[in-house]
Motif scaffolding. Structure first.
Motif: not given
Length: 421
Positions: A273-275, A282-295, A312-313
């Protein structure tokens, strides 16, 4: 050189009337190399003859077809030699090639690679001239390592942060070594393959049955030598994602690498499902990115598709600079772990430095569409420690690796020799 000395001794003993020294027997690897040279001049080689020299895996490949564009081969300088491995230059109609040949205990060839070998630049001016031709964005550093740290000898944008690709696996290796040093893990710790932790190639472990058991040392060897992504993800899960993030800091890398992605999560962000998914991440903070990883971890591998062009390199990757690579290598060297050295010396990335001049060579590279990074560490015969790192990227178009990579390897060979000299 050894054979030349033996020849001289033999001549002297005959002159003096003494018994001649016995001739040195060829090693299994040298014997198979001699066969390869002979066979290249009389293609096609019959199937029954191939079966006498190649193991089953190589028999499945078409050696005759592989040799046809470059045959016949003429032997040239030996780069390194052991009873089971030989790396030697050959001349061919296609130019100079590096032959990397490995044999098993039965003497059959189990590994055979022929790669282009271009002449290395011999001056920093020539290095700089080559750099300008490789990619739109270039970071390069040749450095010396001392007890005081990494010292720049020559560079171009050496501190500029670039995407690392699989070179981030140096930090996974460092985190594993720290866990072993603390007593939390052992190189002999056994870990079964977890289907939830399997990734996509490069590598081979994703093809093994679920539950297959390997030691952590075996995972490390696969991760570094063939950049096995499934091995990498198992080690990240085993040592802990936060431990890997801390290793970036411990080795002096302050680039934005939180949270540390597994390779499976990286593939999901760029191939599923890029992009939409990648942009949201990429728009999330590091903390919120971590919450997305299980998905992302739940995305089936069969739903991930390859991408031919850069994606998005500069936002979804692992990051560092050439200076960071020197500091990572310096940190790994300071760990004094034999298993670390063993993993990093399996594959020299084709740099083919003479073993007599550089008895230790480490390599880790990385790539994806639009990204190529090559990073080397070497210990010279006099004990000097040097590194050379080259990071190339283009956010708009894929790099022509078939053309660029041989030039980059030759450039870095020259840089290492200049730095050590």
């Amino acid at each position: 050189m050894v054979r030349r000395i033996v020849a001289v001794i033999a001549a002297l003993t005959l002159t003096l009337g003494l018994p001649a020294a016995p001739a040195l027997a060829a090693s299994p690897a040298e014997t198979q190399f001699a066969w390869l040279i002979d066979a290249s001049a009389r293609l096609p080689v019959p199937a029954d003859e191939l079966a006498q020299h190649l193991d089953q895996a190589l028999l499945a490949a078409d050696l005759n077809e592989a040799l046809r564009p470059v045959a016949p081969l003429t032997p040239a300088a030996v780069i390194s030699s052991s009873p089971t491995q030989l790396r030697q230059l050959v001349s061919s109609p296609a130019g100079t090639l590096l032959v990397s040949l490995t044999v098993n205990p039965s003497g059959l060839i189990t590994g055979l690679r022929l790669t282009p070998y271009l002449p290395a630049p011999t001056t920093w001016t020539a290095v700089d001239s080559s750099l300008r031709t490789l990619a739109p964005r270039v970071s390069f550093a040749a450095m010396r390592i001392s007890p005081a740290g990494c010292r720049l000898v020559h560079g171009q944008n050496p501190d500029t942060v670039r995407p690392l690709g699989s070179a981030f696996k140096l930090y996974v290796l460092g985190a594993l070594a720290e866990a072993v040093k603390s007593g939390r893990l052992s190189w002999d710790t056994e870990l079964p393959l977890n289907p939830a932790w399997k990734s996509l190639p490069s590598g081979v472990m994703q093809n093994e049955p679920d539950g297959t058991v390997h030691t952590l040392a075996e995972y490390a060897d696969h991760m570094i030598a063939i950049s096995d992504n499934t091995a990498t993800d198992h080690l990240i899960h085993q040592v802990g994602r936060e431990a890997v993030r801390r290793q970036f800091t411990r080795f002096g890398n302050s680039a934005p690498n939180a949270p540390v992605l597994t390779t499976r999560e990286f593939f999901a962000l760029k191939g599923w499902h890029y992009p939409a998914a990648a942009s949201a991440y990429a728009a999330l903070s590091p903390a919120l990115r971590a919450r997305m990883l299980p998905l992302l971890d739940r995305v089936p591998l069969t739903s991930i598709t390859a991408w031919p062009n850069p994606r998005m390199i500069d936002k979804v990757e692992w990051f560092g600079s050439p200076v960071d690579m020197c500091q990572a290598y310096a940190g790994l060297w300071r760990q004094h772990e034999p298993a670390v050295n063993a993993a990093l010396t399996i594959n020299d990335g084709g740099v083919a430095l003479p073993a007599a001049e550089f008895p230790t060579v480490w390599f880790k590279g990385g790539s994806e569409p639009g990204v190529l990074t090559l990073n080397y560490f070497a210990r010279a015969a006099d004990g000097d420690l040097v590194t050379a790192s080259l990071m190339l990227s283009d956010p708009a178009r894929p790099l022509d690796e078939a053309s660029v990579a041989p030039q980059a390897v030759a450039l870095l060979r020259g840089a290492l020799q200049l730095t050590a000299g």
